[in-house]
Scaffold this active site. Structure first.
Site, short mmCIF file in Angstrom:
data_model
loop_
_atom_site.label_atom_id
_atom_site.label_comp_id
_atom_site.label_asym_id
_atom_site.label_seq_id
_atom_site.Cartn_x
_atom_site.Cartn_y
_atom_site.Cartn_z
N ASP A 146 0.89 -1.27 -0.10
CA ASP A 146 0.05 0.22 0.02
C ASP A 146 0.99 1.32 -0.03
OD1 ASP A 146 -1.87 1.98 0.47
OD2 ASP A 146 -2.08 1.48 2.49
N ASN B 170 -0.42 4.44 -0.12
CA ASN B 170 -1.17 5.84 0.18
C ASN B 170 -1.67 5.80 1.60
OD1 ASN B 170 -3.28 4.03 -0.47
ND2 ASN B 170 -4.09 5.71 -2.02
N ASP C 95 -4.07 3.81 2.81
CA ASP C 95 -5.62 3.50 2.97
C ASP C 95 -5.69 1.90 3.28
OD1 ASP C 95 -5.05 2.15 0.56
OD2 ASP C 95 -6.53 3.18 -0.52
N ASP D 100 -5.37 -10.13 -15.98
CA ASP D 100 -6.46 -11.11 -15.62
C ASP D 100 -7.66 -10.67 -16.38
OD1 ASP D 100 -7.95 -13.03 -14.06
OD2 ASP D 100 -6.70 -12.82 -12.58
N ASP E 272 -10.32 -15.66 -16.90
CA ASP E 272 -10.95 -15.81 -15.94
C ASP E 272 -12.40 -16.97 -16.13
OD1 ASP E 272 -11.64 -15.48 -12.89
OD2 ASP E 272 -13.14 -14.81 -13.68
N GLU F 59 -8.27 -20.27 -17.12
CA GLU F 59 -8.44 -20.78 -16.07
C GLU F 59 -9.33 -22.20 -16.12
OE1 GLU F 59 -11.33 -19.25 -13.28
OE2 GLU F 59 -10.45 -20.00 -11.45
N HIS G 45 -4.79 -17.24 -5.75
CA HIS G 45 -5.53 -16.48 -4.84
C HIS G 45 -6.84 -17.16 -4.48
CE1 HIS G 45 -6.95 -16.07 -9.00
NE2 HIS G 45 -7.99 -15.45 -8.46
N ASP G 46 -6.95 -18.33 -5.05
CA ASP G 46 -8.26 -19.21 -4.89
C ASP G 46 -7.98 -20.03 -3.61
OD1 ASP G 46 -9.99 -17.70 -6.19
OD2 ASP G 46 -9.54 -18.54 -8.02
C1 NOJ Z 1 -12.09 -17.60 -10.65
C2 NOJ Z 1 -11.21 -16.56 -9.60
O1 NOJ Z 1 -10.01 -16.94 -9.86
C3 NOJ Z 1 -11.90 -16.09 -8.74
O2 NOJ Z 1 -10.99 -15.41 -7.70
C4 NOJ Z 1 -13.21 -15.56 -9.04
O3 NOJ Z 1 -13.80 -15.26 -7.62
C5 NOJ Z 1 -13.95 -16.32 -9.92
N1 NOJ Z 1 -13.35 -16.76 -10.96
C6 NOJ Z 1 -15.11 -15.45 -10.17
O4 NOJ Z 1 -14.75 -14.41 -11.40
#
Ligand code: NOJ
Length: 578
Positions: A48, A50, A52, A125, A227, A281, A347-348
């Site tokens: 970050d 700034n 926030d 993405d 995605d 993906e 990230h998932d």
């Molecule tokens: C897959 C993404 O990797 C995930 O983070 C997202 O929540 C869903 N697609 C919906 O876009």
């Protein structure tokens, strides 16, 4: 009780069959995106600038030298477009603008310039299975049945009765149809209500998307990650699916009839005109699907990104035999054609070391180095998730209030409303919730781990005083410095990129052993996935072989039996065989 499944599980694909497609481009033909190491940055949590509490583009710019120092070639950024942030940017309200939390287009231009000056490429993405309900297209689309944008989304007029059920991954009731009284119709949203699905059957919509892609390609970006794209093509008659389909909804949602047509069109319109890499993906429902997506002569995408390996990890542990079987099966299915991504986190997912390694203080660094060695020595393009180079661990928040992830919060509410077992649910969340992998990067031991001078949008992992980049910079034996050495080894040995993979000691439940070989050499990789000493039965004597890299200083001692090696807990060794 409907079982809670985190996103990674939801996008898990069942694989079967081996493709026999013949293409003229082979997978040992050199390409920059095959030789690249990808580093994924979750912008909200990186740095970050700034105060926030939210990571931003200027923050990333301030850390470009760090990224460069890792030796990685490509940065994949999670979505940075304008968004009301129902799903942290995966709900885009303007594809040609930057999310105000993250900065401005001028910041983006500076970021791209800074990356290119350092020889780092940028992959964006692209979230185009759905948009935000706050996107102007949807605002117009819902305003009237005769809007020119009506067909940009999937609508079902209510006088036809209720549409056939569709399962929503993120909806609080798991209903993918949302009734909208404004025009007395339902709209489709496979993800949350604020993520209406775009209608790819509409050529005008498709053209809009290609124009957006060209806008970014013209700016000079180097690739797209698509995605949830395998869900984009739909049977717009919305037939009734068999009862229980939602338990296996991917079989019904993925790879709709025209998906390949759309990808070929996208390739002709965009990919073929720029030097960009493309990765979807998900990889379909079978190896054949995966090949159809990525075999070069089909002119669709560059590489597959499949989930069946990352979904193996469970709170109760996982079987290395299963793990080896999945990776070996994928490798052999792609031995001739097509190209894969290799990753254990994104990230998932929760953190790699907490799911696949051992995040206790005694083994955290060792097991993390061992997992990184695995990723960096397999065939396919390695993807590394920010913070894994430090062995960042799951945060494992105890209270639901500390979680920010929309589907997790919705599912908690759903469980509560339907009398589900909340204790069990929280245990699953603690292990598998994707917020575990989204806590801020741990830069140093100062306030907020050096991430922000404000209040971070999500709690910092309490272990930041021990696990942080600054401390690891100073320590030549740190996970961070080991990661750098690994990247260097990968760069110097194209055998690790293109070489044939052969599994050794297949039935060993603790050791993953394999060779990589091409005309220029042969390497042996030994990985102990357990916290005990383990015997690797490799059918050769390596006592005099050069060790290219290891997470232990000392050489491995031979076992009592000939051609065996004793590996220490979580030991990783790369030997040069020739
Ligand atoms: C897959 C993404 O990797 C995930 O983070 C997202 O929540 C869903 N697609 C919906 O876009």
């Amino acid at each position: 009780m409907k079982q809670f499944t985190h996103v990674a599980l939801l996008v898990c694909i069942l694989m079967s069959g081996i493709a026999s497609a013949q293409t003229s481009e082979k997978n040992n033909d050199r390409k920059w995106w095959k030789e690249a190491v990808v580093y994924q940055i979750y912008p909200r949590s990186f740095k970050d600038s700034n105060g926030d509490g939210i990571g931003d583009l200027r923050g990333i710019i301030s850390k470009l030298d760090y990224i460069k120092s890792l030796g990685v070639d490509v940065v994949w950024l999670n979505p940075i477009y304008s968004s009301p942030n129902d799903d942290n940017g995966y709900d885009v309200s303007d594809y040609r603008n930057i999310m105000s939390d993250f900065g401005t287009m001028a910041d983006f231009d500076a970021l791209l310039k800074g990356m290119h000056e350092r020889g780092i490429k940028l992959v964006m993405d692209l979230v185009v299975n759905h948009s935000s309900d706050e996107h102007e297209w949807f605002v117009q689309s819902r305003s009237s049945r005769t809007s020119p944008y009506r067909n940009y989304y999937h609508w079902w007029d209510a006088e036809k009765g209720k549409p056939a059920p569709r399962y929503s991954l993120f909806d609080i009731n798991h209903d993918a149809w949302k009734y909208d009284s404004l025009t007395n119709a339902y709209y489709l949203h496979y993800f949350s209500r604020k993520q209406p699905d775009l209608n790819w059957e509409n050529p005008k919509l498709r053209q809009e998307i290609y124009d957006i892609m060209k806008f970014w390609a013209e700016k000079g970006i180097d690739g797209f990650r698509l995605d949830a794209f395998q869900f984009a093509a739909k049977d717009t008659n919305f037939p009734v699916f068999p009862a229980g389909y939602e338990k296996n909804f991917i079989q019904y949602y993925a790879m709709g009839e025209h998906l390949h047509d759309y990808l070929r069109e996208m390739n002709a319109e965009v990919f073929s005109k720029y030097d960009v890499m493309s990765v979807a993906e998900g990889a379909g429902k079978s190896f054949q699907d995966a090949h159809d997506l990525v075999d070069a002569d089909r002119k669709e995408l560059n590489m597959a990104y499949a989930f069946d390996a990352v979904d193996i990890a469970k709170p109760e542990g996982y079987s290395l035999l299963h793990f080896k079987e999945v990776f070996s099966r994928w490798d052999s299915a792609f031995a001739q054609n097509g190209w894969l991504s290799i990753f254990l986190a994104n990230h998932d997912q929760a953190r790699m070391v907490s799911r696949f390694g051992n995040d206790t203080p005694a083994f955290r660094d060792l097991s993390s180095k061992m997992l990184a060695t695995f990723i960096m020595t397999m065939r396919g393009t390695p993807y590394f998730y920010y913070g894994d180079e430090l062995a960042m661990t799951n945060a494992g928040f105890e209270r639901i209030e500390d979680y920010k992830d929309m589907p997790t919060l919705n599912e908690y509410q759903y469980q509560k409303n339907t009398g589900g077992d909340l204790k069990k649910f929280m245990e699953q969340v603690k292990f598998g919730c994707r917020d575990n992998g989204r806590t801020p990067f741990q830069w140093d031991a100062t306030h907020n781990a050096g991430f922000s001078s404000g209040t971070p949008w999500i709690k910092i992992n309490t272990n930041y005083k021990i696990i942080n980049a600054q401390a690891q910079e100073k320590n030549p034996a740190s996970t961070l410095n080991y990661f750098r050495s690994l990247v260097n080894v990968r760069k110097k040995n194209l055998t690790l990129v293109y070489g044939k993979y052969e599994l050794l000691d297949k039935n060993n439940p603790s050791v993953y052993a394999y060779t990589r070989e091409d005309e220029s050499g042969k390497l042996l990789i030994l990985l102990n996935f357990s916290k005990e000493n383990a015997l690797a039965d490799i059918g050769m004597d390596v006592s005099k072989k050069t060790v290219l890299l290891s997470n232990y200083k000392e050489r491995s001692r031979p076992g009592k039996r000939k051609n065996t090696v004793v590996l220490k807990p979580y030991e990783a060794k790369i030997y040069v065989l020739k």
